[in-house]
Design an enzyme around this catalytic site. Sequence first.
Site, PDB file in Angstrom:
ATOM      1  N   GLU A 155     -62.847 -40.119 -58.653  1.00 49.07           N
ATOM      2  CA  GLU A 155     -62.392 -41.280 -57.893  1.00 49.07           C
ATOM      3  C   GLU A 155     -63.252 -41.555 -56.658  1.00 49.07           C
ATOM      4  OE1 GLU A 155     -57.619 -40.943 -58.952  1.00 49.07           O
ATOM      5  OE2 GLU A 155     -58.421 -39.919 -57.179  1.00 49.07           O
ATOM      6  N   ASP A 171     -53.658 -47.206 -65.895  1.00 47.83           N
ATOM      7  CA  ASP A 171     -52.827 -47.104 -67.094  1.00 47.83           C
ATOM      8  C   ASP A 171     -51.495 -47.810 -66.861  1.00 47.83           C
ATOM      9  OD1 ASP A 171     -50.699 -44.934 -66.228  1.00 47.83           O
ATOM     10  OD2 ASP A 171     -52.663 -44.206 -65.547  1.00 47.83           O
TER      11      ASP A 171
END
Length: 242
Positions: free
Chosen positions: A21, A206
């Site tokens: 990330e 997601d």
Amino acid sequence: MNKTKIKKDDTIGIIGALEQEIIYLYKNIQHLKTKKLYNYILCTGKLNKINIVLIKSGIGKVSASIASAILLHFYKIDLIINIGTAGSLQTKLIPGSIIFPHSTCYYDVNLTTFGYSLGQIPNFPKLFLANNYMMQLAEKYTLQSRMNHKKNLIISGDLFINKKTFQNTLKKKFPTAIAVDMESTAIAQACYQFKKPFLIIKYISDFSDERASLNFKKFVNLASKKLLNVIQHLLDSLCKTT
């Protein structure tokens, strides 16, 4: 604190849970220096002329809390930005979207029997509020670039949500929540305790359903690139407005 105006000569702490990330952010830091404190690596330098301190917290609320405390205790931090991925709680909020939650709370804290709101820690507010000034700067860029983005509530807890049934339960309990993660509220609580403002920037990876782990693996590497882009434009805007 949520209305504090951040200036271009301030120091911004950036926290991401996973290396994937923050990797592109790390690679773009100028005058990079690293220091190890309590098994955490802290990276200092400049990004788009702004002083930053970057730290990888690890996954979960406790890890995020420790990383936040280390940042805030050992460095003169004026604002913390939490970047990373989050699971969507809205059908229209698809992977690849960016969110700037204006508030956050826990979904796995329940002291309602003692009169507290669901998700509230005693002696702390019902919701932790993000820094409005920086949120408006970030949103300005996404509007100009026509990037799909959302605001509103994000909820945090120590579970990776991958069941539609549990997702529906969270939506019923927190109807205004747009996404779920595992760190942002803990970081916000630490900032509140240290009287420092915060901002949350998350990439939706997601839908918090049975395909969540597959989609997370698919999108997590793309998240770092897009988050870097948003951070760079945010810091550019900060330089131009202060």
